[in-house]
Write a protein that holds these residues in place. Sequence first.
Motif, PDB file in Angstrom:
ATOM      1  N   GLY A 115     -11.377  11.728   4.962  1.00 31.81           N
ATOM      2  CA  GLY A 115     -11.472  12.126   3.563  1.00 31.81           C
ATOM      3  C   GLY A 115     -10.157  12.436   2.875  1.00 31.81           C
ATOM      4  O   GLY A 115     -10.151  12.948   1.760  1.00 31.81           O
ATOM      5  N   ILE A 116      -9.038  12.126   3.528  1.00 36.90           N
ATOM      6  CA  ILE A 116      -7.710  12.337   2.944  1.00 36.90           C
ATOM      7  C   ILE A 116      -7.045  10.982   2.749  1.00 36.90           C
ATOM      8  O   ILE A 116      -6.902  10.204   3.697  1.00 36.90           O
ATOM      9  CB  ILE A 116      -6.825  13.216   3.854  1.00 36.90           C
ATOM     10  N   LYS A 117      -6.631  10.720   1.519  1.00 41.23           N
ATOM     11  CA  LYS A 117      -5.921   9.473   1.237  1.00 41.23           C
ATOM     12  C   LYS A 117      -4.548   9.539   1.895  1.00 41.23           C
ATOM     13  O   LYS A 117      -3.753  10.429   1.609  1.00 41.23           O
ATOM     14  CB  LYS A 117      -5.772   9.283  -0.269  1.00 41.23           C
ATOM     15  N   VAL A 118      -4.264   8.577   2.779  1.00 42.60           N
ATOM     16  CA  VAL A 118      -2.975   8.556   3.468  1.00 42.60           C
ATOM     17  C   VAL A 118      -2.160   7.307   3.144  1.00 42.60           C
ATOM     18  O   VAL A 118      -0.990   7.226   3.508  1.00 42.60           O
ATOM     19  CB  VAL A 118      -3.139   8.710   5.003  1.00 42.60           C
ATOM     20  N   VAL A 119      -2.770   6.343   2.470  1.00 47.43           N
ATOM     21  CA  VAL A 119      -2.056   5.120   2.080  1.00 47.43           C
ATOM     22  C   VAL A 119      -2.507   4.705   0.690  1.00 47.43           C
ATOM     23  O   VAL A 119      -3.705   4.613   0.422  1.00 47.43           O
ATOM     24  CB  VAL A 119      -2.323   3.939   3.048  1.00 47.43           C
ATOM     25  N   GLY A 120      -1.525   4.454  -0.166  1.00 47.13           N
ATOM     26  CA  GLY A 120      -1.786   3.853  -1.462  1.00 47.13           C
ATOM     27  C   GLY A 120      -1.117   2.493  -1.512  1.00 47.13           C
ATOM     28  O   GLY A 120      -0.055   2.291  -0.915  1.00 47.13           O
ATOM     29  N   THR A 121      -1.744   1.551  -2.193  1.00 53.58           N
ATOM     30  CA  THR A 121      -1.209   0.192  -2.287  1.00 53.58           C
ATOM     31  C   THR A 121      -1.051  -0.199  -3.755  1.00 53.58           C
ATOM     32  O   THR A 121      -1.739   0.335  -4.625  1.00 53.58           O
ATOM     33  CB  THR A 121      -2.143  -0.819  -1.594  1.00 53.58           C
ATOM     34  N   ALA A 122      -0.135  -1.117  -3.997  1.00 55.02           N
ATOM     35  CA  ALA A 122       0.089  -1.599  -5.361  1.00 55.02           C
ATOM     36  C   ALA A 122       0.669  -3.007  -5.291  1.00 55.02           C
ATOM     37  O   ALA A 122       1.161  -3.443  -4.243  1.00 55.02           O
ATOM     38  CB  ALA A 122       1.058  -0.676  -6.100  1.00 55.02           C
ATOM     39  N   GLN A 123       0.624  -3.686  -6.430  1.00 54.28           N
ATOM     40  CA  GLN A 123       1.230  -5.009  -6.539  1.00 54.28           C
ATOM     41  C   GLN A 123       1.978  -5.129  -7.853  1.00 54.28           C
ATOM     42  O   GLN A 123       1.641  -4.475  -8.836  1.00 54.28           O
ATOM     43  CB  GLN A 123       0.170  -6.107  -6.502  1.00 54.28           C
ATOM     44  N   ARG A 124       2.930  -6.008  -7.844  1.00 56.39           N
ATOM     45  CA  ARG A 124       3.633  -6.418  -9.047  1.00 56.39           C
ATOM     46  C   ARG A 124       3.861  -7.914  -8.906  1.00 56.39           C
ATOM     47  O   ARG A 124       4.409  -8.379  -7.896  1.00 56.39           O
ATOM     48  CB  ARG A 124       4.970  -5.684  -9.179  1.00 56.39           C
ATOM     49  N   VAL A 125       3.412  -8.680  -9.904  1.00 56.91           N
ATOM     50  CA  VAL A 125       3.531 -10.135  -9.861  1.00 56.91           C
ATOM     51  C   VAL A 125       4.403 -10.589 -11.018  1.00 56.91           C
ATOM     52  O   VAL A 125       4.227 -10.158 -12.157  1.00 56.91           O
ATOM     53  CB  VAL A 125       2.139 -10.814  -9.941  1.00 56.91           C
ATOM     54  N   THR A 126       5.362 -11.442 -10.707  1.00 53.64           N
ATOM     55  CA  THR A 126       6.211 -12.059 -11.721  1.00 53.64           C
ATOM     56  C   THR A 126       6.162 -13.565 -11.505  1.00 53.64           C
ATOM     57  O   THR A 126       5.556 -14.044 -10.542  1.00 53.64           O
ATOM     58  CB  THR A 126       7.671 -11.565 -11.619  1.00 53.64           C
ATOM     59  N   ARG A 127       6.834 -14.297 -12.362  1.00 55.97           N
ATOM     60  CA  ARG A 127       6.850 -15.747 -12.212  1.00 55.97           C
ATOM     61  C   ARG A 127       7.464 -16.128 -10.864  1.00 55.97           C
ATOM     62  O   ARG A 127       8.611 -15.827 -10.576  1.00 55.97           O
ATOM     63  CB  ARG A 127       7.660 -16.384 -13.327  1.00 55.97           C
TER      64      ARG A 127
END
Length: 188
Positions: A115-127
């Motif tokens: 019940g504890i968030k230990v990983v966050g993910t994200a993305q960034r897309v460019t050309r």
Amino acid sequence: MIPGTRRVFRPGPTAAFGRVDRLRPGYPVAQEAARRRGFEPILREGGGHAVVYDARSVVLEEVTASDGIVAGIQERFDEGTARIVEALRSLGLDPVVGELPGEYCAGAHSVSLDGIKVVGTAQRVTRGAALFAAVVLVGGGDAIRAALTDIYTALELDWDPSTAGAIQDVAPHITPESVEAALAGVQS
């Protein structure tokens, strides 16, 4: 970073704000709250709301070629998160993928333990390229909760502080070094 690049590293103390955070009236107060807690505020390219991390965390960044802004987003999230889960399982942990009710910087590809968030993910897309990034919070759960509480209060964002923490809150024997080695060893 160019396509085909992968980095696993330990960051400095950072409060990474999302671009939507800077539009909120409490943004300057939230930045100051981060500084008071020892986290340097930055504005990040990918992701949603504010997150905090320090040298007790491990960052994974993978840059791949991308044919378009939207193409492959779900696959990159699925594959990148699967590699993180594999690394954590190799350390004897039982991670769960999915958004926790009330979690900070909510995301369908968050990873939690008990019940504890230990990983966050994200993305960034460019050309031509896409960045998949993840922060694995290994230690410092109390500092993370305290900083996020101050920051989210200033930003007037609802969340449940019990969802914030780090791996060592549930598995004290896990070290940043062991997580770093596990992530470095997982094949992309």
